[in-house]
Design a protein around this motif. Sequence first.
Motif, PDB file in Angstrom:
ATOM      1  N   GLN A   1       0.660  -0.964   0.298  1.00 23.47           N
ATOM      2  CA  GLN A   1       0.286  -0.187   0.110  1.00 23.47           C
ATOM      3  C   GLN A   1       0.775   1.186   0.028  1.00 23.47           C
ATOM      4  OE1 GLN A   1      -2.757  -0.819   3.777  1.00 23.47           O
ATOM      5  NE2 GLN A   1      -4.421  -1.796   1.655  1.00 23.47           N
ATOM      6  N   CYS A   2       1.588   1.471  -1.164  1.00 19.29           N
ATOM      7  CA  CYS A   2       2.056   2.940  -1.172  1.00 19.29           C
ATOM      8  C   CYS A   2       1.540   3.717  -1.580  1.00 19.29           C
ATOM      9  CB  CYS A   2       3.347   2.561  -3.068  1.00 19.29           C
ATOM     10  SG  CYS A   2       4.179   1.627  -2.791  1.00 19.29           S
ATOM     11  N   LEU A   3       1.782   5.027  -0.833  1.00 19.02           N
ATOM     12  CA  LEU A   3       0.063   6.078  -0.409  1.00 19.02           C
ATOM     13  C   LEU A   3       1.041   6.845  -1.556  1.00 19.02           C
ATOM     14  CD1 LEU A   3      -0.212   6.236   3.177  1.00 19.02           C
ATOM     15  CD2 LEU A   3      -1.548   5.148   1.157  1.00 19.02           C
ATOM     16  N   ALA A   4       2.369   7.709  -1.833  1.00 19.67           N
ATOM     17  CA  ALA A   4       2.745   8.811  -2.667  1.00 19.67           C
ATOM     18  C   ALA A   4       4.597   8.337  -2.359  1.00 19.67           C
ATOM     19  CB  ALA A   4       1.895   9.715  -1.389  1.00 19.67           C
ATOM     20  N   SER A   5       4.686   9.696  -3.861  1.00 18.68           N
ATOM     21  CA  SER A   5       6.489   9.457  -3.447  1.00 18.68           C
ATOM     22  C   SER A   5       6.691  10.782  -3.954  1.00 18.68           C
ATOM     23  CB  SER A   5       7.478   8.025  -3.981  1.00 18.68           C
ATOM     24  OG  SER A   5       6.633   8.965  -5.965  1.00 18.68           O
ATOM     25  N   THR A   6       7.675  10.995  -3.914  1.00 15.63           N
ATOM     26  CA  THR A   6       8.036  12.651  -4.325  1.00 15.63           C
ATOM     27  C   THR A   6       9.946  12.401  -4.135  1.00 15.63           C
ATOM     28  OG1 THR A   6       8.190  14.834  -3.716  1.00 15.63           O
ATOM     29  CG2 THR A   6       8.390  13.149  -1.957  1.00 15.63           C
ATOM     30  N   VAL A   7      10.186  13.586  -5.633  1.00 15.49           N
ATOM     31  CA  VAL A   7      12.072  13.089  -5.445  1.00 15.49           C
ATOM     32  C   VAL A   7      12.673  14.649  -4.817  1.00 15.49           C
ATOM     33  CG1 VAL A   7      11.515  11.760  -7.684  1.00 15.49           C
ATOM     34  CG2 VAL A   7      11.759  14.781  -8.025  1.00 15.49           C
ATOM     35  N   HIS A   8      14.066  14.263  -5.055  1.00 17.79           N
ATOM     36  CA  HIS A   8      14.515  15.433  -4.121  1.00 17.79           C
ATOM     37  C   HIS A   8      15.914  15.362  -4.736  1.00 17.79           C
ATOM     38  CE1 HIS A   8      16.581  17.331  -1.672  1.00 17.79           C
ATOM     39  NE2 HIS A   8      18.111  17.386  -1.463  1.00 17.79           N
ATOM     40  N   GLY A   9      16.331  16.680  -6.035  1.00 24.39           N
ATOM     41  CA  GLY A   9      17.489  16.554  -6.398  1.00 24.39           C
ATOM     42  C   GLY A   9      16.964  15.648  -7.950  1.00 24.39           C
ATOM     43  N   VAL A  10      18.031  15.048  -8.359  1.00 26.08           N
ATOM     44  CA  VAL A  10      18.049  14.134 -10.019  1.00 26.08           C
ATOM     45  C   VAL A  10      17.817  12.066  -9.318  1.00 26.08           C
ATOM     46  CG1 VAL A  10      18.816  13.480 -11.437  1.00 26.08           C
ATOM     47  CG2 VAL A  10      19.696  15.524 -10.989  1.00 26.08           C
ATOM     48  N   ASP A  11      18.088  11.956  -7.851  1.00 26.93           N
ATOM     49  CA  ASP A  11      18.260  10.537  -7.968  1.00 26.93           C
ATOM     50  C   ASP A  11      17.654  10.123  -6.636  1.00 26.93           C
ATOM     51  OD1 ASP A  11      19.508   9.890 -10.699  1.00 26.93           O
ATOM     52  OD2 ASP A  11      21.355  10.826  -9.672  1.00 26.93           O
ATOM     53  N   LYS A  12      17.501  11.631  -5.775  1.00 22.90           N
ATOM     54  CA  LYS A  12      17.031  10.540  -4.583  1.00 22.90           C
ATOM     55  C   LYS A  12      15.576  10.629  -4.331  1.00 22.90           C
ATOM     56  CE  LYS A  12      20.716  11.082  -1.547  1.00 22.90           C
ATOM     57  NZ  LYS A  12      21.476  11.465  -2.424  1.00 22.90           N
ATOM     58  N   ILE A  13      14.921   8.964  -4.446  1.00 21.70           N
ATOM     59  CA  ILE A  13      13.277   9.412  -4.172  1.00 21.70           C
ATOM     60  C   ILE A  13      12.581   8.839  -3.004  1.00 21.70           C
ATOM     61  CG2 ILE A  13      11.298   8.168  -5.258  1.00 21.70           C
ATOM     62  CD1 ILE A  13      13.064   7.539  -7.522  1.00 21.70           C
ATOM     63  N   PHE A  14      12.358   9.744  -2.372  1.00 23.74           N
ATOM     64  CA  PHE A  14      11.040   9.163  -1.105  1.00 23.74           C
ATOM     65  C   PHE A  14      10.341   8.433  -0.939  1.00 23.74           C
ATOM     66  CE2 PHE A  14      13.948  12.450  -0.041  1.00 23.74           C
ATOM     67  CZ  PHE A  14      14.444  11.400   1.028  1.00 23.74           C
ATOM     68  N   LEU A  15       9.307   7.532  -0.936  1.00 16.03           N
ATOM     69  CA  LEU A  15       8.376   6.855  -0.532  1.00 16.03           C
ATOM     70  C   LEU A  15       7.323   6.579   0.643  1.00 16.03           C
ATOM     71  CD1 LEU A  15       5.900   4.967  -2.191  1.00 16.03           C
ATOM     72  CD2 LEU A  15       7.974   2.471  -1.436  1.00 16.03           C
ATOM     73  N   ALA A  16       6.243   6.828   0.596  1.00 16.47           N
ATOM     74  CA  ALA A  16       5.362   7.219   1.929  1.00 16.47           C
ATOM     75  C   ALA A  16       4.202   5.491   1.729  1.00 16.47           C
ATOM     76  CB  ALA A  16       5.009   8.305   2.248  1.00 16.47           C
ATOM     77  N   THR A  17       4.866   5.072   2.617  1.00 17.53           N
ATOM     78  CA  THR A  17       3.347   3.800   2.883  1.00 17.53           C
ATOM     79  C   THR A  17       2.443   3.693   3.852  1.00 17.53           C
ATOM     80  OG1 THR A  17       5.099   2.586   3.743  1.00 17.53           O
ATOM     81  CG2 THR A  17       5.476   2.490   1.562  1.00 17.53           C
ATOM     82  N   LYS A  18       1.414   2.676   3.469  1.00 17.85           N
ATOM     83  CA  LYS A  18       0.279   2.991   4.912  1.00 17.85           C
ATOM     84  C   LYS A  18       1.064   2.362   6.078  1.00 17.85           C
ATOM     85  CE  LYS A  18      -4.239   1.396   5.137  1.00 17.85           C
ATOM     86  NZ  LYS A  18      -5.320   1.529   4.292  1.00 17.85           N
ATOM     87  N   ASP A  19       2.003   1.290   6.288  1.00 18.81           N
ATOM     88  CA  ASP A  19       2.489   0.784   7.318  1.00 18.81           C
ATOM     89  C   ASP A  19       3.441   1.438   8.385  1.00 18.81           C
ATOM     90  OD1 ASP A  19       4.841   1.025   5.699  1.00 18.81           O
ATOM     91  OD2 ASP A  19       4.762  -0.614   6.229  1.00 18.81           O
TER      92      ASP A  19
END
Length: 141
Positions: free
Chosen positions: A111-129
């Motif tokens: 249950q991935c809720l959202a993701s976003t990027v920082h800079g060029v290569d960093k991805i942050f993922l928020a999950t329901k847990d």
Amino acid sequence: MRVTIFDQLGNVIRTFCAPSIMSFPMDVCVNDNYEIFIVDNRRHSIHVFDYNGNNLRSICGNGTISFPISVCINAAGELVVTDNHQSFNMTFFNQSGELIRAFESRNRHLQCLASTVHGVDKIFLATKDYRVYMYDCSKGK
């Protein structure tokens, strides 16, 4: 399947609908060229519209991604599309829709809720847990 565009004061500028194009929109981002990128989870694609509601193109409809959850534009101007079908996948496209690179995580997040990027290569993922994960695509991790 409605898109509403507001001004800075919250007044409605324009509204358009696209039920024949979109099936299950999940995320949205815009670029400096007045293009709107909308994730369509069930059609496995990103639909691109102008601010007048004209459908400009679709990206990823060729099976490159499955069940996308988010789209962002990174510092290099690339579209970063994430999905979590078999594992957590991060796919980079130019804004015309040409594939640049893709990464697959060993993890499958529930249950991935959202993701976003920082800079060029960093991805942050928020999950329901109640967790936030960071992926560094510059190192292939």
